[in-house]
Design an enzyme around this catalytic site. Structure first.
Site, PDB file in Angstrom:
ATOM      1  N   SER A   1      43.173  42.730  37.015  1.00 27.41           N
ATOM      2  CA  SER A   1      43.688  41.930  36.074  1.00 27.41           C
ATOM      3  C   SER A   1      43.189  40.991  35.326  1.00 27.41           C
ATOM      4  CB  SER A   1      45.150  42.027  36.365  1.00 27.41           C
ATOM      5  OG  SER A   1      46.471  43.418  36.755  1.00 27.41           O
TER       6      SER A   1
ATOM      7  N   LYS B   1      42.810  41.255  32.113  1.00 23.31           N
ATOM      8  CA  LYS B   1      43.274  41.048  30.962  1.00 23.31           C
ATOM      9  C   LYS B   1      43.590  39.546  30.152  1.00 23.31           C
ATOM     10  CE  LYS B   1      46.483  43.509  33.430  1.00 23.31           C
ATOM     11  NZ  LYS B   1      48.226  43.245  34.876  1.00 23.31           N
TER      12      LYS B   1
ATOM     13  N   TYR C   1      41.726  51.003  30.162  1.00 25.41           N
ATOM     14  CA  TYR C   1      42.183  49.526  30.789  1.00 25.41           C
ATOM     15  C   TYR C   1      41.888  50.186  31.982  1.00 25.41           C
ATOM     16  CZ  TYR C   1      45.335  47.934  33.941  1.00 25.41           C
ATOM     17  OH  TYR C   1      46.052  47.366  34.439  1.00 25.41           O
TER      18      TYR C   1
ATOM     19  N   TYR D   1      52.590  36.764  36.731  1.00 21.37           N
ATOM     20  CA  TYR D   1      53.429  37.404  36.657  1.00 21.37           C
ATOM     21  C   TYR D   1      54.881  36.855  37.224  1.00 21.37           C
ATOM     22  CZ  TYR D   1      49.450  40.706  37.242  1.00 21.37           C
ATOM     23  OH  TYR D   1      47.828  41.074  36.785  1.00 21.37           O
TER      24      TYR D   1
ATOM     25  N   VAL E   1      44.271  42.261  41.913  1.00 20.51           N
ATOM     26  CA  VAL E   1      45.161  42.982  42.884  1.00 20.51           C
ATOM     27  C   VAL E   1      43.273  43.472  44.007  1.00 20.51           C
ATOM     28  CG1 VAL E   1      46.708  44.257  42.316  1.00 20.51           C
ATOM     29  CG2 VAL E   1      45.006  45.677  42.077  1.00 20.51           C
TER      30      VAL E   1
HETATM   31  O1  DON Z   1      46.763  48.568  36.403  1.00 25.58           O
HETATM   32  C1  DON Z   1      46.544  48.035  37.114  1.00 25.58           C
HETATM   33  O2  DON Z   1      47.465  48.648  38.408  1.00 25.58           O
HETATM   34  C2  DON Z   1      45.158  47.581  38.426  1.00 25.58           C
HETATM   35  N1  DON Z   1      44.046  47.676  37.635  1.00 25.58           N
HETATM   36  C3  DON Z   1      45.406  46.741  37.970  1.00 25.58           C
HETATM   37  C4  DON Z   1      46.694  45.812  39.227  1.00 25.58           C
HETATM   38  C5  DON Z   1      46.385  43.536  38.630  1.00 25.58           C
HETATM   39  O3  DON Z   1      44.992  43.282  39.290  1.00 25.58           O
HETATM   40  C6  DON Z   1      47.398  42.771  38.873  1.00 25.58           C
HETATM   41  N2  DON Z   1      46.960  41.815  39.690  1.00 25.58           N
HETATM   42  N3  DON Z   1      47.647  40.898  40.404  1.00 25.58           N
END
Ligand code: DON
Length: 430
Positions: free
Chosen positions: A64, A67, A191, A243, A261
């Site tokens: 993320s 983003k 994505y 978040y 993540v």
């Molecule tokens: O979309 C997802 O679930 C992952 N590719 C990215 C989520 C993420 O990194 C959330 N952040 N902490």
């Protein structure tokens, strides 16, 4: 002398090493298997000096943290109106993968939650870009932020796409709501590949430093996105980047940030530095446990909280003096430091409360490092009003910190580089 900053960073890592709370992301098999003990930190100043400690060579997927950078590319490529029409900028207070949309419009609430990020992914590049062209634009753009060519970890991509049912649901909803024009599966594929780009903490620190430096990579000096885009991105990072933990983060740490993540975490401190940490165990919000702790520590130790800004102090006006004598005497007001609105207000106040008495007056900027745009207008207005009050006005500005010094209607100013130049000019004047 050896700088103490690397020692400080090493000591900060040591202080969080014992904490093994949290879990690696379990919904992406490849991330669940990551070594949870990895720990690293990097700090890159706004002029490109990089400090790092710990496992600085370990590459991990950006997730993320991509983003805000892709949001920046979308804003730069499509403009604010087009992007705002599809993605709002309100904190959602929801987890990152929540299936939620703005009532009435069906827009994702912000570009940091997955729904918003899938949408901004489709907005990078020109309107008629094909999914592969858009993917190239994103890899090129994020590589420009990092100052080196980034690669996708195909294993991470495969591992995530095989279980990305929630993101597919989001993409289908986005298409149904008219927020994306792509086939939903293309949007999720692109994505997910964006999230699988491999980075190190040093890459992330430099990417964050590029944001801190107004969009110009401080090492390569490549302008990546305009400063106005950076302001938007940092604002959204500050309010939505962590978040449903964003409020606590902003009050306690006070730095625009983004987590991923895989365990990465970045903070961009405007005008100062980009910081990145890496530690894979996550808290219930999906944010790195030790990363959050490290940032809490940095904010105290380094005074990083955005809401804690030193006052300009009364010292913007350094003093007054008379240069020359008799008819050639010039009354000089010397300014110092970096001048923004409140500093310029001090100057105006001083000139009003204690008016200059000589016909010839000068404002010395010899000790001024920077004049912000608002302060520049205020100082030029002071010059104009001094002229209208009957003064001959000089600016001593050897470094041109008050660029293009046009005081406007009725104002007149002569710019010189030093006291000697001023004295010579006065002697030569009839
Ligand atoms: O979309 C997802 O679930 C992952 N590719 C990215 C989520 C993420 O990194 C959330 N952040 N902490």
């Amino acid at each position: 002398m050896r700088s103490p900053i690397p020692d400080y960073l090493a000591e900060a890592l040591e202080s969080v090493e014992a904490d093994n709370s949290g879990e690696t992301a379990d919904y992406i098999p490849e991330l669940a298997a990551a070594n949870p003990e990895r720990l690293a930190v990097a700090l890159c100043t706004e002029d490109g000096r990089l400090y790092s400690q710990g496992g600085v060579d370990v590459a991990f997927s950006i997730q993320s943290i991509s983003k805000p950078f892709v949001y920046a590319l979308a804003l730069a490529d499509r403009g604010f109106d087009e992007v705002m029409e599809k993605v709002s900028v309100e904190p959602s207070g929801d987890p990152f993968n929540e299936i939620s949309f703005e009532e009435g419009t069906g827009r994702p609430l912000n570009p940091m939650v997955n729904a918003g990020a899938i949408t901004t992914h489709t907005l990078a590049g020109p309107r008629d870009a094909t999914p592969p062209e858009r993917a190239s634009r994103i890899i090129d753009g994020l590589s420009a932020f990092a100052g080196r060519r980034l690669q996708i970890d195909e294993n991470v991509y495969e591992s995530e796409i095989s279980t990305a049912y929630r993101n597919r649901a989001l993409a289908n909803m986005l298409r149904a709501n008219g927020m994306i024009d792509d086939e939903p599966l293309d949007a999720v594929t692109g994505y997910t590949r964006q999230c699988a780009l491999l980075v190190t903490v040093e890459d992330l620190a430099l990417m964050a430093a590029t944001l801190a430096n107004g969009g110009v990579n401080p090492v390569t000096e490549v302008p990546v996105v305009p400063a106005r885009v950076v302001r938007q991105v940092l604002s959204v990072m500050a309010t939505c980047g962590m978040y449903d933990g964003s409020g606590h983060w902003m009050t306690e740490v006070g730095v625009p940030a983004k987590s991923g993540v895989a365990g990465g975490l970045i903070g961009a401190l405007p005008g100062q530095a980009g910081i990145a940490t890496f530690s894979p165990r996550l808290d219930s919000h999906g944010n790195s446990v030790r990363g959050v702790d490290l940032f809490r520590r940095f904010t105290t130790d380094m005074g990083m909280h955005l809401m804690e800004v030193p006052p300009p102090g009364p010292s913007v006006v350094r003093g007054r003096r008379l240069v020359g004598d008799g008819d050639n005497a010039v009354q000089v007001v010397s300014l110092q430091g970096g001048i923004r609105f409140s500093g310029a207000e001090r100057v105006l106040r001083e000139l009003e409360d204690d008016p200059l008495t000589q016909k010839s007056v000068a404002i010395s900027l010899m000790r001024v490092a920077t004049v912000g745009p608002v302060a520049r207008r205020m100082l030029l207005e002071a010059v104009r009003r001094l002229t209208l009050d009957g003064h001959d006005v000089y600016l001593i500005d050897p470094d041109g910190v008050l660029h293009d010094p046009d005081p406007g209607d009725g104002g007149r100013v002569t710019v010189v580089s030093s006291y000697d130049d001023l004295a010579d000019l006065r002697k030569a004047e009839p």
